[in-house]
Design a protein around this motif. Structure first.
Motif, PDB file in Angstrom:
ATOM      1  N   ASN A 246       2.287   7.055  -2.592  1.00 57.03           N
ATOM      2  CA  ASN A 246       3.266   7.952  -1.975  1.00 57.03           C
ATOM      3  C   ASN A 246       3.647   9.025  -2.991  1.00 57.03           C
ATOM      4  N   PRO A 247       4.218  10.127  -2.545  1.00 59.76           N
ATOM      5  CA  PRO A 247       4.449  11.251  -3.466  1.00 59.76           C
ATOM      6  C   PRO A 247       5.644  11.112  -4.393  1.00 59.76           C
ATOM      7  N   PHE A 248       6.556  10.158  -4.152  1.00 57.69           N
ATOM      8  CA  PHE A 248       7.797  10.121  -4.925  1.00 57.69           C
ATOM      9  C   PHE A 248       7.977   8.867  -5.786  1.00 57.69           C
ATOM     10  N   GLY A 249       7.052   7.934  -5.731  1.00 58.04           N
ATOM     11  CA  GLY A 249       7.176   6.754  -6.575  1.00 58.04           C
ATOM     12  C   GLY A 249       7.683   5.539  -5.816  1.00 58.04           C
ATOM     13  N   GLU A 250       7.513   4.383  -6.443  1.00 58.52           N
ATOM     14  CA  GLU A 250       7.777   3.107  -5.780  1.00 58.52           C
ATOM     15  C   GLU A 250       9.238   2.950  -5.375  1.00 58.52           C
ATOM     16  N   ALA A 251      10.176   3.295  -6.265  1.00 58.81           N
ATOM     17  CA  ALA A 251      11.593   3.064  -5.971  1.00 58.81           C
ATOM     18  C   ALA A 251      12.048   3.875  -4.762  1.00 58.81           C
ATOM     19  N   VAL A 252      11.635   5.146  -4.702  1.00 60.84           N
ATOM     20  CA  VAL A 252      12.029   5.993  -3.576  1.00 60.84           C
ATOM     21  C   VAL A 252      11.398   5.488  -2.285  1.00 60.84           C
TER      22      VAL A 252
ATOM     23  N   GLU B  68       0.828  -1.204   0.000  1.00 64.99           N
ATOM     24  CA  GLU B  68       0.000   0.000   0.000  1.00 64.99           C
ATOM     25  C   GLU B  68       0.866   1.260   0.000  1.00 64.99           C
ATOM     26  N   ALA B  69       1.933   1.255   0.792  1.00 67.52           N
ATOM     27  CA  ALA B  69       2.822   2.415   0.825  1.00 67.52           C
ATOM     28  C   ALA B  69       3.522   2.622  -0.509  1.00 67.52           C
ATOM     29  N   LEU B  70       3.920   1.531  -1.152  1.00 64.46           N
ATOM     30  CA  LEU B  70       4.592   1.636  -2.442  1.00 64.46           C
ATOM     31  C   LEU B  70       3.654   2.190  -3.519  1.00 64.46           C
ATOM     32  N   ALA B  71       2.382   1.899  -3.379  1.00 64.92           N
ATOM     33  CA  ALA B  71       1.419   2.336  -4.397  1.00 64.92           C
ATOM     34  C   ALA B  71       0.891   3.744  -4.162  1.00 64.92           C
TER      35      ALA B  71
END
Length: 301
Positions: free
Chosen positions: A249-255, A244-247
């Motif tokens: 967030n303001p900076f994208g999955e990798a960050v 859920e956090a990866l999907a």
């Protein structure tokens, strides 16, 4: 984009470097000037020093915003000068040598032999003036403030404030045009540090990479940093899944993944399991005696 100067306030300049989209600074006083960060190698530092001499012939001092190689590997071109930083010289030499080897190897893997040669041949110039807390540096008719940040993008961040011009050089605490880097960062403390640094409402904020921007742009990025911290905390407490956090967030999955991994690395180690305590030994049984009458004749021997 070629390297170019941007004047953000009277006698306050930002040098926009094509390499890594970096922004370095120049603040000019009446008697001295301050160069803020020096680029990724001796050659880039020489180009920067030449560009500085196009603006002023005053003696210079140098400030490092933090110890990542792209902010201080160009200093050998500036000769003997005062060099200000939060980390001490031994720390800079140690981490600089590691970064120099790692980036030379990376460039070779990418087939960039000339870049590998440049960075491998760069002389490391550690700071010789240590900043603890905040100091005012008199450039002659103008005082700049070198301020220790605390834990944020790194453990040795420093910003440069130019109060009379309303300019804040933020280093990599803020980036414009690219997401912030959480490698080696402190996700929970970072947004708090930025909010504090913005409390005097600088009109111009210069990021470590990307174009200068205004106070409200910086506030928006501070909110995004705070959102990353909140998501990391909710994942750590089990309120959110990592997915859920990866999907969201303001900076994208990798960050976000890097920030989550960094929080795990910083979390205190769980205590080692203890062997179960032995069952307590029961007390001995009480002996019950019947009550009886007796008398003792003390006259008898």
């Amino acid at each position: 984009m070629s390297d170019r100067w941007i004047e953000v306030a009277p006698r306050v300049w930002v040098r926009r470097l094509e390499e890594l989209d970096q922004s370095v600074g120049l603040v000019i006083g009446d008697e001295c000037c301050l160069v803020i960060d020096t680029g990724i190698s001796a050659e880039s530092g020489f180009a920067l020093a030449t560009a500085v001499r196009e603006k002023t012939d005053l003696p210079w001092q140098v400030a490092y915003t933090h110890d990542h190689f792209d902010h201080w590997f160009g200093t050998s071109a500036f000769g003997e000068s005062a060099i200000w930083a939060v980390g001490d010289g031994a720390h800079y030499v140690s981490v600089g040598d590691e970064q120099r080897k790692a980036w030379a190897a990376r460039y070779r893997r990418e087939g960039r032999e000339e870049d590998a040669r440049r960075i491998g041949a760069t002389k490391l110039v550690p700071p010789n003036c240590r900043v603890s807390g905040a100091i005012g540096l008199d450039l002659g008719g103008r005082t700049v403030v070198l301020r220790q940040v605390g834990l944020a993008h790194s453990d040795n961040d420093m910003v440069v404030e130019v109060p009379d011009a309303g300019v804040l050089f933020a280093g990599d605490l803020l980036e414009n045009g690219a997401p912030p880097s959480y490698d080696g960062a402190f996700p929970y403390e970072w947004p708090q540090a930025v909010e504090y640094l913005l409390s005097w409402k600088p009109a111009i904020v210069v990021p470590g990479h990307g174009d200068p921007a205004d106070y409200w742009w910086a506030r928006a990025q501070a909110r995004d940093l705070a959102e990353i911290a909140r998501l990391c905390g909710e994942v750590a407490q089990g309120f959110l899944s990592e997915e859920e956090a990866l999907a969201h967030n303001p900076f994208g999955e990798a960050v976000m993944r890097t920030a989550l991994d960094r929080c795990k690395a910083l979390a205190p180690a769980a205590p080692e399991p203890q062997a179960p305590a032995a069952a307590p030994t029961p007390p001995p049984p009480a002996v019950v005696y019947e009550v009886f009458d007796y008398s003792v004749d003390l006259t008898q021997r």
